[in-house]
Design an enzyme around this catalytic site. Structure first.
Site, mmCIF file in Angstrom:
data_model
loop_
_atom_site.group_PDB
_atom_site.id
_atom_site.type_symbol
_atom_site.label_atom_id
_atom_site.label_comp_id
_atom_site.label_asym_id
_atom_site.label_seq_id
_atom_site.Cartn_x
_atom_site.Cartn_y
_atom_site.Cartn_z
ATOM 1 N N LYS A 50 -0.837 -4.334 -3.246
ATOM 2 C CA LYS A 50 -2.078 -4.044 -2.528
ATOM 3 C C LYS A 50 -2.506 -2.619 -2.807
ATOM 4 O O LYS A 50 -2.433 -1.758 -1.950
ATOM 5 C CB LYS A 50 -1.897 -4.231 -1.030
ATOM 6 C CG LYS A 50 -3.226 -4.156 -0.309
ATOM 7 C CD LYS A 50 -3.086 -4.099 1.180
ATOM 8 C CE LYS A 50 -4.462 -4.108 1.835
ATOM 9 N NZ LYS A 50 -5.334 -3.051 1.341
ATOM 10 N N ASP A 67 9.063 5.982 -10.845
ATOM 11 C CA ASP A 67 8.537 6.526 -12.100
ATOM 12 C C ASP A 67 9.013 7.952 -12.376
ATOM 13 O O ASP A 67 9.059 8.386 -13.521
ATOM 14 C CB ASP A 67 7.009 6.468 -12.117
ATOM 15 C CG ASP A 67 6.492 5.036 -12.282
ATOM 16 O OD1 ASP A 67 7.331 4.118 -12.359
ATOM 17 O OD2 ASP A 67 5.269 4.835 -12.329
ATOM 18 N N SER A 87 0.810 -1.227 0.000
ATOM 19 C CA SER A 87 0.000 0.000 0.000
ATOM 20 C C SER A 87 0.845 1.280 0.000
ATOM 21 O O SER A 87 1.456 1.588 -1.010
ATOM 22 C CB SER A 87 -1.069 -0.051 1.100
ATOM 23 O OG SER A 87 -0.577 0.171 2.372
#
Length: 310
Positions: free
Chosen positions: A230, A216, A205
């Site tokens: 998750k 990214d 999470s």
């Protein structure tokens, strides 16, 4: 986040979740009875005190695992098709978020290490800021998010800002109607030092949101193993008969559009710690993180030298 945290009160210090209809360990919290007993990420909890977990909500499971300090809970665990019964003594669980040392590894002097074990503490982001100022003279940093089961999304966002600075995408949420909302960083970064982030199968999470954002945005190199996967916000809706339904309300996408729940975050450099490594107090992942970071530091120094000699 709609996650039940067994361990904020009395319990065994484990975070649990439901994946593909099974009750799984997301991660044991460091230095708790669950960790000491040897529970691992992705362990399937088949029974709690002899009761089948089939159809049990995360909340019910957490309520069954919690209990008086000093009492025991019995968990039937399935791992790699082998079943094993664990009897674990409950204790008072304190959640420490940040440490800057490793018990098994000595770092080179120019490298700073920050281990964040949970995003549950309201002050986790403040603890990271303090650690960054303590390590401000280091040439590069390792951020260790291994076996960090997540917690407060706001912490992930604040910490992203510290490394990314202004105007960068952190995460997008997409609801069931396809409505997309994007969180961007707003604020000044604390550090622009070379950064390596460690993740493994227990990073879930908020850990996946932070590491996905850093990867990214090409802000960090990720080392370790694929994360838990998750990326769902779940709301538990009570039905009139008292049973609960998990309704998945949103999914999380990293800045490049990776659906965290389906894929998890892939590291740039894959390294596994074997059971033997762990028994022999070796941390191959951490060793690799230091090597990768040294390379990044040299690269940065080289670009600085070449640009200043123009």
């Amino acid at each position: 986040e709609g996650e039940s945290i067994s361990g904020t009160l009395k319990g065994i210090g484990v975070q649990i979740g439901v994946k593909d209809g099974k009750l799984l360990v997301i991660a044991p919290i460091e230095d708790t009875p669950a960790a000491k007993a040897g529970l691992e990420a992705n362990d399937y909890i088949v029974e709690i005190n002899g009761k089948s977990t089939k159809g049990m909500t995360v909340k019910d499971a957490a309520d069954n695992i919690r209990g008086e300090e000093g009492t025991f809970v019995k968990l039937l665990i399935k791992r790699d098709d082998k079943e094993k019964l664990y009897s674990i003594q409950r204790a008072e669980i304190t959640l420490k978020s940040v440490t800057t040392t490793s018990s098994v590894f000595k770092f080179k002097n120019n490298i700073g290490y920050i281990r964040l074990s949970t995003f549950l503490n309201k002050n986790a982001s403040q603890e990271i800021a303090d650690a960054l100022s303590k390590l401000k003279n280091k040439d590069g940093l390792i951020l260790d998010l291994r076996s960090n089961p997540g917690g407060l999304l706001t912490n992930a966002i604040y910490i992203s800002v510290m490394f990314l600075g202004k105007g960068k995408t952190i995460v997008s949420t997409v609801d069931r109607d396809g409505y997309k909302e994007t969180e961007r960083t707003d604020g000044k970064n604390i550090t622009n030092k070379p950064l390596v982030v460690l993740i493994n199968g227990g990073s879930a999470s908020a850990s996946e949101i932070l590491s996905g954002a850093l990867k990214d945005n090409a802000r960090a190199v990720l080392v370790g193993e694929k994360s838990f996967g998750k990326g769902l916000v779940q709301e538990i809706n009570k039905l009139p008969d008292g049973s609960g339904v998990n309704i998945t309300t949103q999914k999380y996408l990293t800045p490049n559009g990776t659906d965290i729940n389906k894929k998890g975050i892939e590291p740039d450099v894959i390294v596994k710690n074997t059971e033997d490594d762990i028994k022999n107090k070796k941390d191959i992942q951490l060793q690799k993180a230091q090597e990768v970071l040294e390379g990044l530091i040299l690269q940065k120094q080289a670009t600085l030298t070449s640009s200043s000699s123009d």
